[in-house]
Design a protein around this motif. Structure first.
Motif, PDB file in Angstrom:
ATOM      1  N   GLU A 526       0.816  -1.197   0.000  1.00 53.11           N
ATOM      2  CA  GLU A 526       0.000   0.000   0.000  1.00 53.11           C
ATOM      3  C   GLU A 526       0.860   1.262   0.000  1.00 53.11           C
ATOM      4  O   GLU A 526       2.003   1.251   0.463  1.00 53.11           O
ATOM      5  N   VAL A 527       0.315   2.329  -0.536  1.00 54.04           N
ATOM      6  CA  VAL A 527       0.996   3.616  -0.536  1.00 54.04           C
ATOM      7  C   VAL A 527       0.757   4.286   0.812  1.00 54.04           C
ATOM      8  O   VAL A 527      -0.380   4.400   1.270  1.00 54.04           O
ATOM      9  N   ILE A 528       1.827   4.700   1.451  1.00 56.12           N
ATOM     10  CA  ILE A 528       1.723   5.360   2.757  1.00 56.12           C
ATOM     11  C   ILE A 528       2.127   6.813   2.588  1.00 56.12           C
ATOM     12  O   ILE A 528       3.284   7.122   2.270  1.00 56.12           O
ATOM     13  N   ALA A 529       1.178   7.686   2.780  1.00 56.89           N
ATOM     14  CA  ALA A 529       1.432   9.111   2.608  1.00 56.89           C
ATOM     15  C   ALA A 529       1.698   9.769   3.949  1.00 56.89           C
ATOM     16  O   ALA A 529       1.332   9.251   5.012  1.00 56.89           O
ATOM     17  N   SER A 530       2.340  10.929   3.909  1.00 51.55           N
ATOM     18  CA  SER A 530       2.584  11.699   5.124  1.00 51.55           C
ATOM     19  C   SER A 530       1.264  12.128   5.736  1.00 51.55           C
ATOM     20  O   SER A 530       0.356  12.598   5.043  1.00 51.55           O
ATOM     21  N   SER A 531       1.154  11.941   7.053  1.00 57.33           N
ATOM     22  CA  SER A 531      -0.101  12.272   7.731  1.00 57.33           C
ATOM     23  C   SER A 531      -0.084  13.649   8.374  1.00 57.33           C
ATOM     24  O   SER A 531      -1.134  14.214   8.675  1.00 57.33           O
ATOM     25  N   SER A 532       1.131  14.176   8.610  1.00 58.57           N
ATOM     26  CA  SER A 532       1.231  15.500   9.236  1.00 58.57           C
ATOM     27  C   SER A 532       2.640  16.028   9.085  1.00 58.57           C
ATOM     28  O   SER A 532       3.551  15.312   8.682  1.00 58.57           O
ATOM     29  N   GLN A 533       2.838  17.295   9.421  1.00 61.01           N
ATOM     30  CA  GLN A 533       4.139  17.950   9.386  1.00 61.01           C
ATOM     31  C   GLN A 533       4.491  18.404  10.797  1.00 61.01           C
ATOM     32  O   GLN A 533       3.622  18.600  11.645  1.00 61.01           O
ATOM     33  N   GLY A 534       5.792  18.568  11.048  1.00 62.93           N
ATOM     34  CA  GLY A 534       6.210  19.024  12.366  1.00 62.93           C
ATOM     35  C   GLY A 534       7.487  19.823  12.296  1.00 62.93           C
ATOM     36  O   GLY A 534       8.221  19.774  11.302  1.00 62.93           O
ATOM     37  N   THR A 535       7.757  20.577  13.372  1.00 59.43           N
ATOM     38  CA  THR A 535       8.973  21.384  13.460  1.00 59.43           C
ATOM     39  C   THR A 535       9.557  21.242  14.850  1.00 59.43           C
ATOM     40  O   THR A 535       8.837  21.332  15.847  1.00 59.43           O
ATOM     41  N   LEU A 536      10.867  21.004  14.917  1.00 54.83           N
ATOM     42  CA  LEU A 536      11.541  20.940  16.207  1.00 54.83           C
ATOM     43  C   LEU A 536      11.751  22.340  16.756  1.00 54.83           C
ATOM     44  O   LEU A 536      11.981  23.294  16.011  1.00 54.83           O
TER      45      LEU A 536
END
Length: 537
Positions: A526-536
């Motif tokens: 299955e194709v797994i796409a990014s679910s969210s973005q984050g920043t340190l």
């Protein structure tokens, strides 16, 4: 006599190891015709044994929870050390070096070369040549022990190679999966180019079980030449065959089979290496002319049963050894953040935290008088520069204790005292002497399931970065959900999640098989796409 024709090219590596020309009989300038048992011994050594392993499949480590991506420093000292954290704009870390596996891409063939499938089948071909020749193989009366050892090794090795394949390119063993696609069964000593479909998981395990059974039958009267070596275990022995039999039974949930094989193994070798007897100041050092660091896969250690894959990379894609990522502020490394990190499983009394990970790097570049700085927790089970006693992979006695402890626990109605006793025999050798945390009690576990979970954690602590054991274990332990953060800069990342039971726990069959074998069915992913973005911060 039905003589098998073997091309000289396949013996190139063997000839560099054996100077005695009597091993091979020349039929022409291009062909060799083995006849006697002594002709076939070097063939199995050169073709049946896995001389390469880690470099063919080490990318799978990136798919597990033992690896994460992020900043390569975890202390202020490291953050301020230019040798560890220099940011080099001239190299693009996003060029795909391991990222495809890290985010479980459905097709990573453009980024990663999977040599595991072809590598195992190449070894299987060598084993098949030996096995097919056994009925007509000639040997003197005094060589019967050598003949039986050769047969036992060939069957055991073929069982191992198919074990590797079925646990990587097919669904995990279970009653529900038995009639689903496994891998291609090849038992002929000849290279086959005709299309072949995949056998079922049931059929592949039937072959594996039959092979390991025959290996044990041939052990009676066998004389294993490698048992005469001092400080080296580069070949399968009788103990190694029982070791493998216990592992094969474990992955089929055959608890009685595990116990039977493990008890036979322990009658031959029950040694667990005591880390308290090592100089702890040398833990984490790469061996050099000045220092000899400790490595768990040293074949001279009493707990090593079988070592293989010499001079073969086992930690590719992980910083700092990666030529692409070693000078970056971020990269792939042993997981040390989050509740489920590998490093988080060790406590301060656990000597494996220092012994099994490299934390001192030579920043001076001077081999004779190196200057070291404290590094990250880089896997350090073997040392390529330490000579022939080291292997990139090893079967070690601690795994046998863990397999047996799990079998006892699975069979018990409650918390198994026998299992806890086995765990304690292992842990007292891996923890600081006198540590109150080394030995566990029945009262430490509320339920049988609690003990099983603890045994699985102990497997992560003890067997980390050996073969691809964590990936294999995650598959048989329910294919749990995993979350990975993929960094695009030292501060920004995207989140990818592998769901429980994902089909991406099964690797795609490589193109070097599917390109010519149009009868083979590839695995669905299955194709797994990014679910969210984050920043340190």
């Amino acid at each position: 006599m039905n003589k098998k024709i073997i091309h000289i090219a396949s013996f190139t590596a063997i000839l560099s190891l054996f100077s005695c020309s009597d091993y091979l009989k020349e039929d022409s300038a291009d062909l060799l015709i083995p006849e006697s048992v002594t002709d076939f011994v070097p063939l199995l050594l050169g073709e049946g044994y896995p001389d390469r392993f880690g470099s063919q499949i080490s990318f799978v480590n990136l798919m597990t929870d033992d690896v994460e991506m992020g900043p390569l420093y975890y202390t202020t000292e490291q953050k301020n050390d230019k040798y560890c954290t220099t940011w080099r704009e001239g190299i693009d870390a996003k060029a795909g070096y391991g990222e495809a596996a890290f985010v479980w891409q459905s097709d990573y063939s453009e980024n990663i070369k999977d040599g595991f499938w072809s590598g195992r089948y190449s070894n299987i071909l060598g084993c098949n040549t030996i096995i097919n020749a056994l009925p007509e193989m000639t040997y003197a009366e005094t060589e019967e022990g050598l003949y039986r050892a050769l047969a036992a090794q060939a069957y055991a090795l073929r069982a191992y190679h198919y074990f590797c394949l079925i646990n990587t390119y097919a669904l995990p063993y279970s009653t529900a999966n038995l009639d689903k696609p496994g891998v291609v069964i090849k038992t002929s000593p000849e290279i086959q180019i005709a299309p072949q479909p995949r056998a079922t998981i049931r059929e592949v395990y039937a072959l594996i079980n039959d092979d390991i059974k025959k290996a044990q039958e041939y052990m009676a009267g066998a004389v294993f030449q490698c048992e005469k070596y001092t400080g080296r275990k580069p070949e399968i022995t009788s103990a190694a065959i029982y070791f493998l039999a216990a592992r094969i039974a474990l992955f089929q949930q055959d608890w009685d089979g595990v116990i039977s094989a493990a008890e036979k193994f322990l009658a031959k070798n029950s040694s667990i290496h005591d880390l308290n007897n090592e100089d702890a100041t040398l833990f984490g050092y790469v061996s050099s002319f000045e220092k000899t660091g400790f490595c768990a896969n040293n074949q001279q250690l009493d707990e090593v049963v079988f070592g293989f894959g010499r001079s073969d990379g086992g930690y590719d894609y992980l910083a700092p050894n990666s030529p692409v990522l070693m000078y970056y502020e971020y990269g792939f490394h042993t997981s040390w953040t989050g509740e489920n990190s590998l490093i988080g499983l060790y406590n301060e009394d656990d000597l494996r935290l220092q012994a099994y990970f490299q934390r001192r790097y030579n920043k001076s570049g001077n081999t004779f008088n190196p200057t070291y700085y404290a590094g990250q927790y880089h896997p350090h089970k073997y040392d390529q520069r330490a000579g022939t006693n080291y292997s990139s992979q090893a079967w070690r006695t601690p795994e046998l204790y863990l397999n047996l402890a799990e079998a006892y626990t699975q069979k018990a109605s409650g918390v198994s005292n026998d299992a806890i006793g086995l765990l304690n025999q292992l842990r007292v050798k891996k923890y600081k002497s006198g540590s109150p945390d080394a030995e566990k009690q029945v009262s430490d576990f509320a339920t049988k399931d609690d003990l099983i979970q603890f045994i699985w954690q102990e497997r992560r602590r003890e067997l980390c970065f050996e073969e691809i054991m964590r990936f294999w274990d995650m598959r048989r332990q329910g294919m749990p959900s995993v979350e990975h953060q993929l960094f695009s800069s030292p501060k920004e990342y995207s989140v990818y999640r592998l769901k429980t039971g994902s089909p991406n726990y099964v690797l795609p069959i490589p193109e070097d098989e599917t390109s010519y074998n149009n009868a083979i069915e590839n695995n669905q992913r299955e194709v797994i796409a990014s679910s969210s973005q984050g920043t340190l911060e």
